[in-house]
Design an enzyme around this catalytic site. Structure first.
Site, short mmCIF file in Angstrom:
data_model
loop_
_atom_site.label_atom_id
_atom_site.label_comp_id
_atom_site.label_asym_id
_atom_site.label_seq_id
_atom_site.Cartn_x
_atom_site.Cartn_y
_atom_site.Cartn_z
N ASN A 1 0.83 -1.21 0.00
CA ASN A 1 0.00 0.00 0.00
C ASN A 1 0.87 1.26 0.00
OD1 ASN A 1 -2.30 1.66 0.12
ND2 ASN A 1 -2.22 1.72 2.34
N HIS B 1 -4.70 14.51 -5.27
CA HIS B 1 -3.55 14.45 -4.36
C HIS B 1 -2.61 15.63 -4.55
CE1 HIS B 1 -5.11 10.35 -4.34
NE2 HIS B 1 -4.61 10.28 -3.13
#
Length: 756
Positions: A119, A696
């Site tokens: 992740n 982001h």
């Protein structure tokens, strides 16, 4: 036998680097203060490893954002658009990581992708045809010297030449092979400088070697290192691999003049067989990854010592260590005050894994391991039960049949029913789900957890935020609304807290990318839904508007992949248990009038095996059905959405279509909309929403920029199947930039509709 660590977490045990970086981005502290905090953290990490008895401690594993971005910067791999900003080195670095919008210009960030099967997200270097690849930066040498001044001899760490070239994006006609000589010369220059500094070892991380390799790949690897290793001088060079085995290249690794080879004996299914079959060269050091660097369970000493003994029968010199960098586990159990002692004794975070390495080393020095109390205590720990079982949950999962994994009506029939029911305009607009978690939202949740406010007060605040969110979405003209997720701390932790079978930590933070950290739940037993989780807030939002409102859930594969899984049952079994719990929530939402339900599978690809031959047998054969199980019981008129982000999906696009959702939204903006070509090529039936802008990054996309993205999409995607949305949730963004971006998104969609 000695001990070695591949890499150590870097954001700080209490996320000190995260908070300092965010202050720097806001202009609240100067670069010097950020760098001072970085130096403090590095010193603390080195000293901790030294005090824990680690023989070879890494340096240059620290990063202000990402290690691969550091490597690109070290070798002058900086695209022209960032150079043109005329910023200083640190500001240019962050512009590549986060994008830039200001007086100097407006540029998007580099693409962000998942780091193999984790992740963690890396920034994808871009190599232009005119790239001047050479040793330019000094970070690696500065940090080595910094540790040396503290009296700590370190092993500098650098992402290897082959992995750098394999993971880079090539923006022109040239490919990896065209840059091989320049890259090899740049790495040779690193060795020259390390020789001058007196370094003993250089660790070159080559995780790309555990993937499927072609003969051309192996030839490129050999070419690179034949040249690089000729310049090593007195510095010993370690080829460090992790996340799997090196079956395609093991003989080549043996033949090249590396001084050490790092192999993963945890995830590397064939690592031990390779050593048995081919042996290990005399004169080289085997860096053996024997402690799981990705999970948080205490090591089973008897099993691991047996593995070490067998490895020792094939290699003269052994260094034991974790299977990969400890970046992927939390810092320490020391800050976990609420976890019961009977559970903590089974856990080992990064700091505890350092102690495990030293203890394994000490036990191995005994002729009889049973003479060591460390051994006998560990043996006793693993002799008793630890996980909690629920026979009813197990029976329900066992009783599943093929019919439980399929909706009754085929996609085309459902699509026609839903088009008539919702009557949405062409190119319907929506968001992925979450809205900014502002200071007042976080304060409300914190006050409730501390008992400073009642549950009623906590909920009333959230209801007020939902009212504001619905009102503003209606004001700007979004077509399908969301409630904003103000009650949620994290898309996985929130659901785990509402399911039986999970335990939770206070400070077990793990870096996901840049300043983003997550706190994965720990799966301790069989999983069931004890009560409805999201129905109250979703139903409340539904009553506030005549527009459709999506219910927002996290899917079973993502919950599993973003948790620390138990070790006594298969991932498949855990996934099906979670899927049944989410299925119950889906049906409750539908019963309460929520007829659009998004079940996010952001992490679907994360645990996909790195070797294609294992994809279906080991993963897709249960991951895709687990998702289908969550929604197979709904009515044809209930529209099921899902969302996926920051992974390469093109190679499993047909399997994604087989998830049988009605709408899938993808991250697409940072990957330059590359997903749309795959969607067109495979005849994708599901309606899609490739993200039109990158959430982001703090920059606000213009209407024209968004229209250009939609124009590209419409060249390949039927407008009747295209949705318009950001590429991920808006939780981490600021209020002003969020609403400004969404206004532009809605306007771009309206103008694009008029031009159809």
């Amino acid at each position: 036998m000695k001990t070695s660590v591949i890499g150590y977490p870097r954001v700080g045990a209490l996320r000190e680097l995260k908070f300092a970086s965010e202050k720097f981005f806001k202009g609240e502290i100067a670069a010097e203060e950020l760098q001072r905090i970085g130096a403090t953290l590095r010193a603390a990490h080195w000293k901790l490893q030294q005090e824990s008895g680690i023989d070879w401690i890494p340096s240059n594993d620290f990063s202000y954002y990402d290690g691969l971005l550091d490597t690109a910067s070290l070798f002058n791999v900086i695209p022209k658009r960032y150079r043109a900003l005329g910023l200083g080195p640190l500001e240019t670095y962050f512009a590549m990581a986060r994008g830039y919008q200001g007086k100097q210009g407006d540029v998007k960030a580099l693409a962000m992708k998942k780091w193999f099967n984790t992740n963690y997200h890396y920034m994808e270097p871009e190599i232009e045809d005119t790239a001047d690849i050479r040793l330019e930066g000094t970070k690696l040498f500065d940090e080595y010297a910094e540790a040396k001044r503290l009296g700590i001899a370190t092993k500098p760490v650098l992402i290897g030449a082959f992995t750098l070239l394999k993971l880079a994006k090539y923006t022109g006609a040239k490919k990896a092979e065209d840059f091989a000589d320049h890259v090899a010369d740049a790495y040779s220059a690193v060795l020259d400088k390390l020789n001058a500094l007196g370094a003993a070892w250089l660790q070159l991380d080559e995780p790309a070697l555990v993937t499927d390799l072609t003969t051309e790949d192996i030839a490129l690897f050999s070419k690179l290192y034949s040249r690089i290793l000729s310049a090593k001088g007195n510095v010993k060079v370690l080829a460090q691999t992790y996340f799997g085995d090196v079956r395609d290249v093991y003989p080549t690794l043996q033949a090249l003049p590396f001084d050490g080879i790092g192999l993963d004996f945890v995830e590397g299914k064939r690592s031990l067989d390779l050593v048995r079959q081919y042996g290990f060269p005399d004169g080289k050091v085997l860096f053996a990854g024997v402690i799981n660097g990705k999970n948080i369970w205490k090591n089973d000493y008897p099993r691991t010592l047996g593995l070490i003994r067998e490895i020792g029968g094939h290699a003269q010199q052994i260094m034991i260590g974790p299977s990969c960098s400890l970046l992927h586990v939390p810092y320490t159990l020391a800050h976990e005050k609420k976890l019961p002692a009977e559970k903590k004794r089974f856990l080992a975070f990064a700091e505890e894994k350092l102690r495990e390495l030293s203890e394994l080393k000490a036990i191995a020095e005994h002729a009889d391991p049973h003479a060591s109390p460390l051994y006998t205590e560990n043996e006793k720990l693993f002799s008793g039960p630890r996980f909690t079982n629920d026979e009813a949950v197990q029976a329900r999962a066992t009783a599943l049949t093929e019919a439980d994994f399929r909706r009754l009506l085929a996609f085309a029939e459902r699509e026609a029913i839903q088009k008539a029911k919702f009557n949405l305009p062409p190119l319907p607009t929506t968001t992925i789900g979450s809205f900014p978690q502002t200071a007042d939202v976080r304060a409300n949740r914190s006050s409730f957890k501390k008992g400073a406010i009642t549950e009623e007060q906590y909920k009333q605040f959230n209801f007020g935020k939902i009212e504001e969110c619905i009102e503003r979405q209606e004001e700007i003209g979004l077509d399908v609304l969301v409630h904003g997720e103000y009650e949620r701390n994290d898309m996985v932790e929130y659901f785990g807290e509402s399911l039986d079978g999970f335990i939770f930590t206070e400070n077990a933070w793990v870096q996901s990318y840049g300043t983003r950290c997550v706190k994965p739940p720990i799966i301790w037993g069989d999983i069931r839904r004890a009560k409805p989780i999201t129905v109250e807030y979703s139903a409340y939002a539904k009553r506030l508007t005549d527009k459709p409102v999506k219910g927002m859930l996290t899917g079973p594969v993502t919950i599993l992949n973003w948790s620390f899984p138990r070790e006594d049952i298969s991932l498949k079994d855990s996934a099906l248990q979670i899927a049944l719990a989410i299925r119950d929530e889906v049906l409750d939402l539908e019963a309460n009038g929520i007829d659009i339900i998004q079940i996010d599978e952001a992490a679907l690809r994360e645990k996909l095996p790195l070797r294609q031959s294992d994809w279906h047998r080991e993963y897709l054969s249960w991951a895709i059905p687990a998702f289908r199980l969550t929604h197979s019981g709904v009515q044809a008129g209930t529209q099921i959405h899902t969302h996926m982000c920051y992974s390469q999906f093109s190679d499993i696009i047909r399997e994604i279509d087989d998830m049988d959702a009605d709408v899938i939204t993808f991250e697409a903006s940072r990957s330059d909309l590359s997903i749309i070509e795959s969607i067109q090529a495979c005849g994708f039936r599901t309606e899609v929403g490739p993200g039109v802008y990158d959430i982001h990054s703090p920059r606000i996309p213009s209407v024209e920029e968004l229209k250009q993205a939609l124009k590209r999409m419409l060249e390949s995607i039927n407008p009747a199947k295209l949705w318009v949305n950001p590429d991920c949730g808006l939780k981490t963004r600021g209020e002003n930039e969020t609403w400004a971006s969404l206004r532009n998104l809605v306007q771009a969609a309206k103008e694009a509709r008029n031009e159809l």
